[in-house]
Every structure is written in C-alpha cells, then in structure tokens.
Enzyme design. Structure first.
Site, short mmCIF file in Angstrom:
data_model
loop_
_atom_site.label_atom_id
_atom_site.label_comp_id
_atom_site.label_asym_id
_atom_site.label_seq_id
_atom_site.Cartn_x
_atom_site.Cartn_y
_atom_site.Cartn_z
N ASP A 187 2.68 15.98 -2.43
CA ASP A 187 2.10 17.28 -2.08
C ASP A 187 1.88 18.04 -3.38
OD1 ASP A 187 4.54 18.20 -2.91
OD2 ASP A 187 5.22 18.80 -0.93
N GLY A 225 3.02 21.07 -4.11
CA GLY A 225 4.05 22.04 -4.43
C GLY A 225 3.79 23.42 -3.85
N ASP A 274 3.79 13.31 8.05
CA ASP A 274 5.08 13.29 7.35
C ASP A 274 5.97 14.32 8.01
OD1 ASP A 274 3.74 15.70 5.94
OD2 ASP A 274 5.83 15.77 5.29
N CYS A 328 15.17 -1.77 20.10
CA CYS A 328 14.93 -1.59 18.66
C CYS A 328 15.44 -2.79 17.88
CB CYS A 328 15.62 -0.32 18.18
SG CYS A 328 15.37 0.02 16.42
N CYS A 347 15.99 -2.74 14.51
CA CYS A 347 16.50 -2.34 13.20
C CYS A 347 17.91 -2.90 12.97
CB CYS A 347 16.46 -0.83 13.02
SG CYS A 347 17.87 0.06 13.72
N CYS A 350 20.65 -1.21 15.11
CA CYS A 350 20.67 -1.59 16.52
C CYS A 350 21.05 -3.06 16.72
CB CYS A 350 19.32 -1.29 17.18
SG CYS A 350 19.07 0.50 17.40
N HIS A 354 17.77 3.71 11.51
CA HIS A 354 17.26 3.63 12.88
C HIS A 354 16.12 4.62 13.13
CE1 HIS A 354 16.79 3.34 17.11
NE2 HIS A 354 16.84 4.66 17.15
#
Lengths: 389, 389
Positions: B101, B103, B280, B318, B320, B323, B349
């Site tokens: 970004d 700023g 984001d 999930c 991940c 999990c 997660h």
C-alpha cells in the site's frame, strides 16, 4: 488380572551402548515409539506444547523425544481429557517418544505447598488454588493416563542450599517413594498399547555420601533408567560436575542416565564427558523467546544495535530454516517489532543448535575423538562472546 | 537516461480474464515473480511478516501474494536496510509477489497527523514521534526501494462519515496525487530486476457521484489496476456493496480490481459477485490470535467451554496442518494455557480457510456456477453460528 499380560513388558525398554570414549557414551534408547540416539537433548513441552514451535518442526530440528510435565498436564487440561484423546501423544500430535517428569519438582517449586508427609504431598494449584495430592502411586497412575514412554518416580527435589540432615531425610523419602512407584507400576498396565518404562531419581543435594547412598539404593532396585535430580538449582557449577561424576560412577553401565534440567551448551558437554546420556532444559526455547540465539561462536542477543544492518545468518554453519532463510538484521527487526515470527524462528534455531550439539557429541564419541572435539567446541563457545544480556 | 530502458516495461503487468459468471471474474495477474490467480485473498504482512506464520507456511496455506505496509516498513526498519538486503522479498524470505500500500491509510489513521497540503502530508511516527512527510513522489520512491510487484498511489482515505464537500475535495486531491505517482513511476526504474506496476485508488466515500467521477478520472489515466478504497471504514454493509458495484461497473474489464481492507467471508463473496478480484484483511490473522476460527459452518471461539472435550478437528473439511493434526480440545487447551502454538495454528487454519474460499470461488466462476455456489456457502456461513464473542 488385566495386569498380568503386561508383566513381561514393563522392563521392556532397551538401552544399547554403541560406543564409549572415556566416560562419554554413545547409545540408543529403544521404545515402542521409536529409537532415541544418545546423548540426546529433550525439548521441554511443559503444557503439552513446546513453546512457539509445531510438532512437525520439532522433527525437522532433530528432536527425537520430548519432555512433558505431569504437574502441569494433570492440572490442565487434566488426565480425563488426555485419556479420552487416546493419550498425550495423540493429544499433542507427536507420535514419537515422550518422557514425563513426576510433577515433584513443580509441586515443590511452583505450587503453594501445603505439607509433605511420608505418604505423599498436598499442594494448591498455581492456576486456581485448588487442592491436590500427589503420592508415589498417583503420579504413576497419572503417567499411565498420559502414556509417556518414560515415566519418572515422585521425588522431593531438595532446595539449594539445604543442610545435610534435611538432604538425608529428603533422600530417604525419595528412595522409599521410588520403591512405591515401582510397585505401582508393576501392578498397572499401559493404556495405549505401547510399553512404558520407569526411571528413578538420585537425590542428595551436594553431599557425596548421601548421593552415593541414594544411587546405590536405587540401583539395587533395578530401574530401567536413572536420573540425577536436584542439580542446576543454584549450586556452583563445579559441585554440579562433581556430583554428576560421582553418580555416573555408581550407576550401571547398561542403563540410561538423565541429568534433569541441565543446561547450557557447556554444562551439557561437560556432563556428557562424565557419562550422562539425556538432558532437558528450557534454556534454548526460553532464551530464544528473549532474543538470545545460541551459535557456534557463542550466544548473541539479536536486539543489539550491532546487528541492525547485519545481513549474515544467525549462524553460518547452521542448516535450520531460520539460518537458511533470514538475516540477523531481519530477525532483529522482528524482535524490535514484537513479531511472533521472531519467537518462532529463534525457537527453531536454538533447538536446532542444541540438537546439533548432542548429535555431534555422539558422532565424536563413536569416532573416539570426544575430548579434542569438546575442547575445540568449547574454545569457540566459551567465553560466550557477544553475550549482551 | 537510466529510466529510458524501463519505459517499455512499466505497463508490463498482465491481467488475463479467464472466465466470467455474471459480474464475477476468474483471472490471473502475471508478475515477474509469478502468477496470481484471481479472485485472491492477500494475507497482510504489515511489518514485513504475517503475524505468527512462516513464509514457507504461507505457501502451504495457498498464499500467492502478500500485502506489505509502506508506512510501517518505511518507519521500521527503513528503506535503507531493505535496499541493502536486496529488496523486501529477500529481506522477508518471500520470493513471490508482494503488493504494497502507499502508506496513506496509516498516515491518516495511525500517525499523529500534522497537516495535509496539496503537495503532500506531514505526520509524526506512532513509534517515536519523529516527523516525516509523504508526497506522491516519495511514496513511489519508497515502493521502488521495497521492490513490491504492485505499488499503490498515495491517497487520502476519507473518514466515515464525512460530508459530501469534504469527500469531493479529498477525492480531487487523491486523483491529482494519482497522476503525480504515475509520473514519478514513469521517471524511475525498479531496483531489483523485476517490473513493478501501479494501481490507482478510487475514493469518494459513500457518494455515488464522487465515486463515479473518481473512477472515470482514474480510468482515463490508464493505470495497470484499480483499487476501491475508503470502504469497510464503518459504513453500512449495503452501502459498501452498492459503492463497490458502482465502481466495478465503471472500471475497465481488462484491469484487476482490488477492494482494500475487506473483509468477512461474506463480504468477500458478495464483492466477488460484484466483480472484485483482490482482497486483503487482517481479519483471519487477528481473529485467529483472538481464538476465533473460521469454519465452513461459521465462526467459533475455541475458548468456549463446549469445546473442552471436543476431539473433532476445527473444520472436518479443512486440509490444513492444524485440522489434519489437532483437535478442538487441544486447540482450546493451547489458548487457555496461553501457548504461542495456539496463535500459530489459528493463523494457519484461518488463512487456509480464506484462501480456500477465494480458490473455490474461482473454480465456481470457471464452471459458471458461482451464484448457486455462493448461496450454498453463505447458507452455511451466515448466520455465523457458534460465534461466541
């Protein structure tokens, strides 16, 4: 009746001595969950987690066996849940060996002690003030619930300094408790299909006579391994080395020896030289979270301004993820910015260093060059240059 | 003279639209550091680190592009060090695309604002009170030093609520600053051999007329991508959706669209449905560190007593590491015990969940079933059952 089928395996822990070099030993502990080469450093997973590192990362840094704390786990989350989860290994996602202490050390150091009697000890939880009681029998039962591969007997870890009479009475109690732990173990069975062994703990403060008596009494009971407790509690380092050497001189060659709560890299090497096989300490993880990194050239505190623009890794010779990927300047930035990632990377590095150290010690013993190797390593490590704390 | 060779590549960012389904779009951003499939969620690495997760784990959870904060990085560790390190990617150990970004948002929200003028903005650092100045030119220079793959123009993010006159004047400034950022970019060159693109930011608060004027003016300048800023700052969610839809209706089809700072899983799906490509938000990481886990059945706060003995994973579907390896009961234990590992696993997660969500949205768009898929997902996610906070 349900205990009988297990009588044959309660002494099933095998310890093989592969090589010796002077008093230093290279061996292996065989457990049902895998082999542990010795000398070995055991990362400390007090509350069912080694702080700031994942179990898969523990394997990556070379961990072969973890330490769990009976006192902490029994208070929170409690053995009921851990039994329901299928034991501590499954609960914490670590399929490899675990050694649990008996909780004795924490009862005497952390809790509000309510009284010790020949049968056991009453204490108040440091978490919520609830009242609990440990006996030699109950700590074996708890460790059965946890399912650790190596259990420890309930002991009283005498404070330092303590007078000889106190140390002697305290040790007598520890020896009697060890015998009761052993009996309880023989009357009970593991819960999760993997055998569990029991280590006794030599006490006696800094008094050689009491230490000798302690070690001999416990050896006569034929435990599967022996710990040396009550050291690294404030006594001079030379007293620690002397008592360690005295104990290992009495303990049987064929059994593993574990020096509890020790220590610095130097302490570990000096104790390996005196015949110790196993170590645990919070130093690499705790110091790491405090921005102190262990390196082959001594400790450094990464907050120091001289690392502000240092683009070299923490330790050029280290192969850990942190050293392969990040610079000192970046790690300093993480600590200055209070980023959790800094704690993670410091933990990965410091445990890698400790496990590298014991693995290299093992190689040196096997190749009969331990003394010169130790001397060369220590000349780099000590004095610990760059220490800024 | 040194700038000339780069004139040909300053517009080198390629955005390919693979499929559309209604207003929803599936595309890909090509950068010199790799391709980013869209829609995509970008984890936020404010200070050069995504909190409590390692770069290699970011890849594992599906991250393709990170967000870095110019304001934070410019104040600490500063662009000098990052240039010496060879740019932000090398400094933080992330070889894949980064968007920074400008700023602007932090100057107006975090710092002690000392005054805005047509040329730029003076502010005092929230860290040490030191005085700094951002101009459209300086934030491009800083982002050149960082070497981000996508740079953002300096904008004023108007507060909510603000009156129409303020919003209009503020947007006029943002549009003029965008033009100056673009000029500065054309006069400068990337430092690390990888091209950098520049996105403009549509402002105008909740006023449709100003938003239209903003979008049209910026489109006429032909940026490589367009962000919609100034939303998710307190306005009603329906206003956010309406303004988003208004903006995407004006922005060119062939350019990527980024809705800044958004948001909940529902917000993201509703915005994808309105033609947004990039997102984001600190929500998955920050909420995770606060014990809130996103699941396909809604959010849960793992501290809740009902998870005390729940041996199921956080989210059955999930894949991940958290999990696959740990139970809700264990994760609750970690949070109750204040173990850093809890923060690590929650971050793994929740980012996995967000990146799964945008990846699934992409698949649904490609298969022309986005609307029914979105409806079905939202019926599970909202109302967010199990939310205990």
């Amino acid at each position: 009746m349900i205990f009988l089928p297990y009588l044959g395996i309660i002494l099933s822990l095998k310890f093989t001595l592969h090589n010796t070099d002077g008093a230093a030993r290279a061996g292996a502990l065989q457990t049902d969950r895998g082999e542990v080469p010795t000398p070995i450093f055991m990362p400390v997973g007090t509350q069912g987690a080694v702080k700031a590192i994942e179990p898969r990362e523990l394997r990556e840094v070379g961990a072969r066996i973890l330490l769990g704390n009976t006192y902490h786990l029994c208070l929170r989350p409690g053995t009921d849940l851990i039994e329901r989860a299928g034991g501590l290994h499954r609960f914490i996602g670590w399929d490899h060996p675990i050694l649990t202490d008996s909780g004795g050390y924490q009862v005497f150091s952390l809790s509000d002690l309510r009284g010790i009697d020949p049968d056991g000890v009453n204490f108040k939880s440091h978490l919520d003030g609830s009242v609990h009681r440990f006996t030699p029998e109950s700590v074996v039962d708890i460790q059965r619930s946890l399912g650790s591969d190596v259990m420890m007997v309930l002991d009283e870890c005498a404070p330092y300094p303590c007078d000889e009479e106190y140390a002697s009475r305290s040790n007598d109690l520890t020896v009697r408790w060890a015998d009761r732990c052993r009996s309880r173990m023989e009357q009970t069975a593991p819960l999760y299909g993997a055998s569990q062994s029991l280590f006794a703990i030599v006490q006696g403060s800094v008094y050689p006579g009491i230490r000798q008596a302690s070690a001999r009494a416990l050896v006569a009971m034929d435990f599967e391994g022996y710990a040396i407790g009550g050291l690294s509690v404030g006594e001079p380092v030379e007293a620690m080395y002397a008592i360690t050497e005295l104990c290992t001189g009495i303990l049987p060659e064929a059994k593993p020896r574990y020096l509890m709560g020790v220590g610095t890299p130097q302490n570990i090497l000096e104790s390996i030289a005196r015949g110790v096989d196993m170590f645990d300490c919070v130093m690499p993880t705790r110091n790491g979270r405090n921005a102190t990194f262990f390196t082959r050239k001594g400790k450094i505190n990464i907050r120091n301004a001289r690392f502000a623009t240092d683009l070299a890794p923490i330790d050029e010779a280290c192969e850990c993820y942190a050293c392969r990927t990040f610079s000192r300047a970046y790690l300093r930035h993480l600590f200055k910015s209070q980023e959790i990632l800094g704690l993670q990377l410091a933990t990965i590095h410091n445990l890698s260093f400790y496990l590298w150290l014991t693995a290299e010690a093992r190689k040196a013993i096997c190749e009969k060059r331990f003394a010169p190797w130790q001397k060369s390593i220590l000349s780099e490590l000590v004095p610990e240059v760059g220490e800024d704390e």
